[in-house]
Design a protein around this motif. Structure first.
Motif, PDB file in Angstrom:
ATOM      1  N   GLU A 297       0.914  -1.309   0.111  1.00  0.00           N
ATOM      2  CA  GLU A 297       0.011  -0.150  -0.112  1.00  0.00           C
ATOM      3  C   GLU A 297       0.723   1.125   0.001  1.00  0.00           C
ATOM      4  N   GLN A 298       0.515   2.191  -0.822  1.00  0.00           N
ATOM      5  CA  GLN A 298       1.251   3.409  -0.905  1.00  0.00           C
ATOM      6  C   GLN A 298       0.394   4.698  -0.485  1.00  0.00           C
ATOM      7  N   LEU A 299       0.947   5.477   0.331  1.00  0.00           N
ATOM      8  CA  LEU A 299       0.344   6.545   0.782  1.00  0.00           C
ATOM      9  C   LEU A 299       0.744   7.785  -0.047  1.00  0.00           C
ATOM     10  N   ARG A 300      -0.002   8.403  -1.036  1.00  0.00           N
ATOM     11  CA  ARG A 300       0.450   9.321  -1.756  1.00  0.00           C
ATOM     12  C   ARG A 300      -0.333  10.519  -2.274  1.00  0.00           C
ATOM     13  N   GLN A 301       0.248  11.471  -2.599  1.00  0.00           N
ATOM     14  CA  GLN A 301      -0.598  12.640  -3.209  1.00  0.00           C
ATOM     15  C   GLN A 301      -1.447  12.311  -4.493  1.00  0.00           C
ATOM     16  N   ALA A 302      -2.942  12.732  -4.420  1.00  0.00           N
ATOM     17  CA  ALA A 302      -3.565  12.030  -5.559  1.00  0.00           C
ATOM     18  C   ALA A 302      -3.433  12.953  -6.817  1.00  0.00           C
ATOM     19  N   SER A 303      -3.769  12.359  -7.866  1.00  0.00           N
ATOM     20  CA  SER A 303      -3.670  13.089  -8.974  1.00  0.00           C
ATOM     21  C   SER A 303      -4.760  12.722  -9.980  1.00  0.00           C
ATOM     22  N   ILE A 304      -4.911  13.342 -11.208  1.00  0.00           N
ATOM     23  CA  ILE A 304      -6.099  13.245 -12.001  1.00  0.00           C
ATOM     24  C   ILE A 304      -6.575  11.847 -12.307  1.00  0.00           C
ATOM     25  N   GLY A 305      -5.839  10.946 -12.440  1.00  0.00           N
ATOM     26  CA  GLY A 305      -6.038   9.608 -12.722  1.00  0.00           C
ATOM     27  C   GLY A 305      -6.598   9.005 -11.706  1.00  0.00           C
ATOM     28  N   ASP A 306      -6.644   9.582 -10.476  1.00  0.00           N
ATOM     29  CA  ASP A 306      -7.299   8.730  -9.220  1.00  0.00           C
ATOM     30  C   ASP A 306      -8.899   9.111  -8.896  1.00  0.00           C
ATOM     31  N   VAL A 307      -9.178  10.310  -9.918  1.00  0.00           N
ATOM     32  CA  VAL A 307     -10.601  10.923  -9.731  1.00  0.00           C
ATOM     33  C   VAL A 307     -11.843   9.715  -9.559  1.00  0.00           C
ATOM     34  N   ALA A 308     -11.646   8.754 -10.601  1.00  0.00           N
ATOM     35  CA  ALA A 308     -12.816   7.768 -10.674  1.00  0.00           C
ATOM     36  C   ALA A 308     -12.636   6.867  -9.463  1.00  0.00           C
ATOM     37  N   PHE A 338      -6.203  16.346  -2.334  1.00  0.00           N
ATOM     38  CA  PHE A 338      -6.381  15.028  -1.985  1.00  0.00           C
ATOM     39  C   PHE A 338      -5.011  14.086  -1.651  1.00  0.00           C
ATOM     40  N   HIS A 339      -5.164  13.295  -0.868  1.00  0.00           N
ATOM     41  CA  HIS A 339      -3.982  12.228  -0.619  1.00  0.00           C
ATOM     42  C   HIS A 339      -5.018  10.939  -0.485  1.00  0.00           C
ATOM     43  N   VAL A 340      -4.367  10.003  -1.177  1.00  0.00           N
ATOM     44  CA  VAL A 340      -5.012   8.663  -1.128  1.00  0.00           C
ATOM     45  C   VAL A 340      -4.089   7.543  -0.813  1.00  0.00           C
ATOM     46  N   MET A 341      -4.739   6.373  -0.309  1.00  0.00           N
ATOM     47  CA  MET A 341      -3.924   5.153  -0.162  1.00  0.00           C
ATOM     48  C   MET A 341      -4.391   4.066  -1.296  1.00  0.00           C
ATOM     49  N   THR A 346      -5.794   0.316  -6.607  1.00  0.00           N
ATOM     50  CA  THR A 346      -7.116   0.520  -6.049  1.00  0.00           C
ATOM     51  C   THR A 346      -6.875   1.545  -5.017  1.00  0.00           C
ATOM     52  N   ILE A 347      -7.787   2.640  -5.147  1.00  0.00           N
ATOM     53  CA  ILE A 347      -7.981   3.566  -4.052  1.00  0.00           C
ATOM     54  C   ILE A 347      -8.681   3.028  -2.914  1.00  0.00           C
ATOM     55  N   VAL A 348      -8.186   2.672  -1.509  1.00  0.00           N
ATOM     56  CA  VAL A 348      -8.829   2.337  -0.619  1.00  0.00           C
ATOM     57  C   VAL A 348      -9.004   3.073   0.400  1.00  0.00           C
ATOM     58  N   ALA A 349      -8.476   4.352   0.553  1.00  0.00           N
ATOM     59  CA  ALA A 349      -8.768   5.399   1.459  1.00  0.00           C
ATOM     60  C   ALA A 349      -8.384   6.835   0.941  1.00  0.00           C
ATOM     61  N   CYS A 350      -8.922   7.957   1.514  1.00  0.00           N
ATOM     62  CA  CYS A 350      -8.680   8.875   0.758  1.00  0.00           C
ATOM     63  C   CYS A 350      -8.890  10.075   1.975  1.00  0.00           C
ATOM     64  N   ALA A 351      -8.376  11.413   1.916  1.00  0.00           N
ATOM     65  CA  ALA A 351      -8.486  12.471   2.829  1.00  0.00           C
ATOM     66  C   ALA A 351      -8.114  13.719   2.031  1.00  0.00           C
ATOM     67  N   ALA A 352      -8.677  14.836   2.455  1.00  0.00           N
ATOM     68  CA  ALA A 352      -8.339  16.272   1.887  1.00  0.00           C
ATOM     69  C   ALA A 352      -8.060  17.064   2.584  1.00  0.00           C
ATOM     70  N   LEU A 353      -7.257  18.149   2.192  1.00  0.00           N
ATOM     71  CA  LEU A 353      -6.864  19.318   3.134  1.00  0.00           C
ATOM     72  C   LEU A 353      -7.092  20.580   2.354  1.00  0.00           C
ATOM     73  N   TYR A 354      -7.971  21.579   2.859  1.00  0.00           N
ATOM     74  CA  TYR A 354      -8.219  22.766   2.277  1.00  0.00           C
ATOM     75  C   TYR A 354      -7.920  23.991   3.115  1.00  0.00           C
ATOM     76  N   PRO A 355      -6.791  24.581   2.882  1.00  0.00           N
ATOM     77  CA  PRO A 355      -5.966  25.802   3.772  1.00  0.00           C
ATOM     78  C   PRO A 355      -6.940  26.940   3.870  1.00  0.00           C
ATOM     79  N   TYR A 356      -7.233  27.378   4.801  1.00  0.00           N
ATOM     80  CA  TYR A 356      -7.843  28.840   5.252  1.00  0.00           C
ATOM     81  C   TYR A 356      -6.895  29.693   6.147  1.00  0.00           C
ATOM     82  N   GLY A 357      -5.846  30.381   5.257  1.00  0.00           N
ATOM     83  CA  GLY A 357      -4.857  31.110   6.351  1.00  0.00           C
ATOM     84  C   GLY A 357      -4.288  30.054   7.032  1.00  0.00           C
TER      85      GLY A 357
END
Ligand SMILES: CC(C)(COP(=O)(O)OP(=O)(O)OC[C@H]1O[C@@H](n2cnc3c(N)ncnc32)[C@H](O)[C@@H]1OP(=O)(O)O)[C@@H](O)C(=O)NCCC(=O)NCCS
Length: 442
Positions: A297-308, A338-341, A346-357
């Protein structure tokens, strides 16, 4: 009782309660501790010994492998001699070997004496630790490298796992020195990290704990790296290897090799900070660097190919009202948040971070139902925290309707609408009535 005393007591009780899951988790587990020679002469050494005694009384099976490089250098210096090195390996000729034997013998005796203390009114009271040392490691010569005979410098040939496990089963701490014998009866000077790595994989240790002078692995910007997957660890050694000290390189390599050979986790821990070992083992976030295996399993930054893949994961949760709906277009524009596992594609987990200041919203945390309860979301959260720290974010916040307790267990506390950035307050959906949680990053 004064107010200060009361709050200290409360802190203590809180800390003790929070450590309970870790006490249960570590009981009966096998840890290999890698203690460099520098740690033995450091002022914090006796605190480390107290913490080892505590682990022992919590039924952790412990193998302690000590080094002795500064002790050997000192002996050579006093005798007004020195040794040659080849590729960072000491060439141990017969004269050097006698200094090596003396220095390792002395270092081992100091460690054993410290572990044997059981003075009243000290953390070692009634510890009664049994320490067993012996010929658990079989050595062989390093041989001739680039035409240079390394003589009595050796490497591990095998580990006598049956007798070593029997010693651990008896409740003793096994103390190993960087010296061992070959079946021909010759004596070999070994690298303590070679001993620790081989022993950890041979006895299938649950953890390798490598003591280092600093807090852990440091990235190119000078920030502490909290965790590294095996792949990231390999990249770190390649990219940063020449910028870090030999001791750090040795410790990171030992962690990498042990994980590669089946040890689940390896951690870099400071030997100069009082309590670093306990904080690493008994608090959620720890203080050092953790290297973990999980090769597939690889934890990495998501790319456009991960949208589906992400959509496949979050759509059912959106339909259940657990996550707020996102269109494919929005996801495509925000994919870099987004970051994905990724498990074999296969994407088995995800999370996103939205900065506000200096705050950031943690959002869209999800693990596929087939892959839950394996610590994936917790690992993703740690990754998001690392990202946030890099962006100088001070606090994370999130809105949740059904997952409050999970976030509380990850160190979030409930907050109020006014705690959120104004831009986020204006978007708050009163009908959804989500709870607000906040975590301050240290
Ligand atoms: C919450 C979630 C992300 C956890 O993922 P995970 O990879 O299984 O997480 P971990 O393995 O790190 O943690 C599992 C632990 O969390 C607990 N947990 C799962 N969902 C929980 C919830 N809603 N409330 C409280 N605890 C929960 C599990 O029981 C397990 O506890 P245990 O270790 O005591 O057995 C996952 O259950 C999920 O995707 N849920 C649906 C989406 C969601 O709620 N996301 C949050 C949106 S704000």
């Amino acid at each position: 009782m004064s107010n200060t005393q009361a709050s200290t007591t409360q802190e203590y009780v809180k800390w003790f309660r929070h450590s309970t899951p870790y006490i249960n988790r570590h009981s009966d587990k096998t840890f290999v501790l890698m203690l460099p020679g520098e740690a033995i002469t450091h002022a914090n050494f006796h605190n480390i010994v107290h913490d080892i005694a505590l682990l022992c009384s919590l039924d952790v099976r412990l193998v302690l492998v000590h080094g002795a490089r500064p002790q050997i250098d000192e002996r050579l210096q006093v005798a007004d001699t020195f040794s040659h090195f080849h590729k960072n390996l000491r060439i141990t000729d017969s004269e050097t070997l006698s200094f090596v034997i003396q220095a390792i013998g002395e270092a081992r005796t100091i460690v054993e004496a410290a572990l044997s203390t059981s003075l009243p009114n000290s953390p070692m009271q009634d510890a009664d630790m049994q320490v067993i040392s012996g010929n658990f490691v079989v050595a062989m010569p390093y041989g001739v490298i680039d035409g240079i005979d390394l003589q009595h410098t050796g490497k591990v040939r095998k580990v006598q796992t049956k007798s070593l496990n029997a010693a651990l089963d008896s409740g003793a701490v096994v103390l190993l020195s960087p010296i061992a014998y070959s079946p021909t009866g010759e004596i070999f000077n070994l690298s303590f990290s070679d001993v620790a790595t081989h022993v950890a994989s041979a006895i299938k240790a649950d953890k390798l704990l490598a003591f280092v002078e600093g807090t852990g692995a440091i990235d190119a910007d000078g920030n502490l790296i909290r965790q590294l997957s095996l792949q990231e660890c390999k990249e770190y050694l390649t990219e940063e290897g020449s910028n870090i000290s030999f001791d750090m390189q040795q410790a990171v390599s030992a962690c990498y090799l042990s994980c590669l050979q089946g040890v689940q986790r390896a951690q870099l821990i400071s030997y100069s900070t009082d309590g670093a070992l306990l904080t690493e083992l008994f608090t959620r976030d720890g203080v050092g660097t953790m290297i973990y295996s999980g090769q597939y399993e690889q934890l990495r930054q998501a790319s456009i190919g991960d949208v589906a893949g992400i959509l496949g994961l979050i759509r059912p949760l959106e339909e259940q009202g657990i996550l707020v709906r996102r269109s494919r277009e929005i996801l495509e524009t925000e994919i870099n948040k987004f970051h994905v596992m990724d498990k074999d594609g296969t994407i088995v987990a995800c999370a996103a971070l939205y900065p506000y200041g200096d705050m950031a919203e943690l959002s869209c945390v999800a693990t596929h139902p087939d892959y839950r309860n394996g610590g994936r979301a917790a690992a993703l959260l740690q990754q998001m925290e690392t990202q946030a720290r890099k962006q100088k974010i001070k606090q994370l916040f999130l809105l949740t309707t059904q997952t409050a307790h999970w976030f509380i267990e990850q160190g979030f506390v409930q907050g109020k609408l006014e705690d959120l950035p104004i831009a986020k307050q204006e978007l708050y959906n009163y009908q959804r009535n989500s709870k607000i949680f906040i975590k301050t990053l240290d």
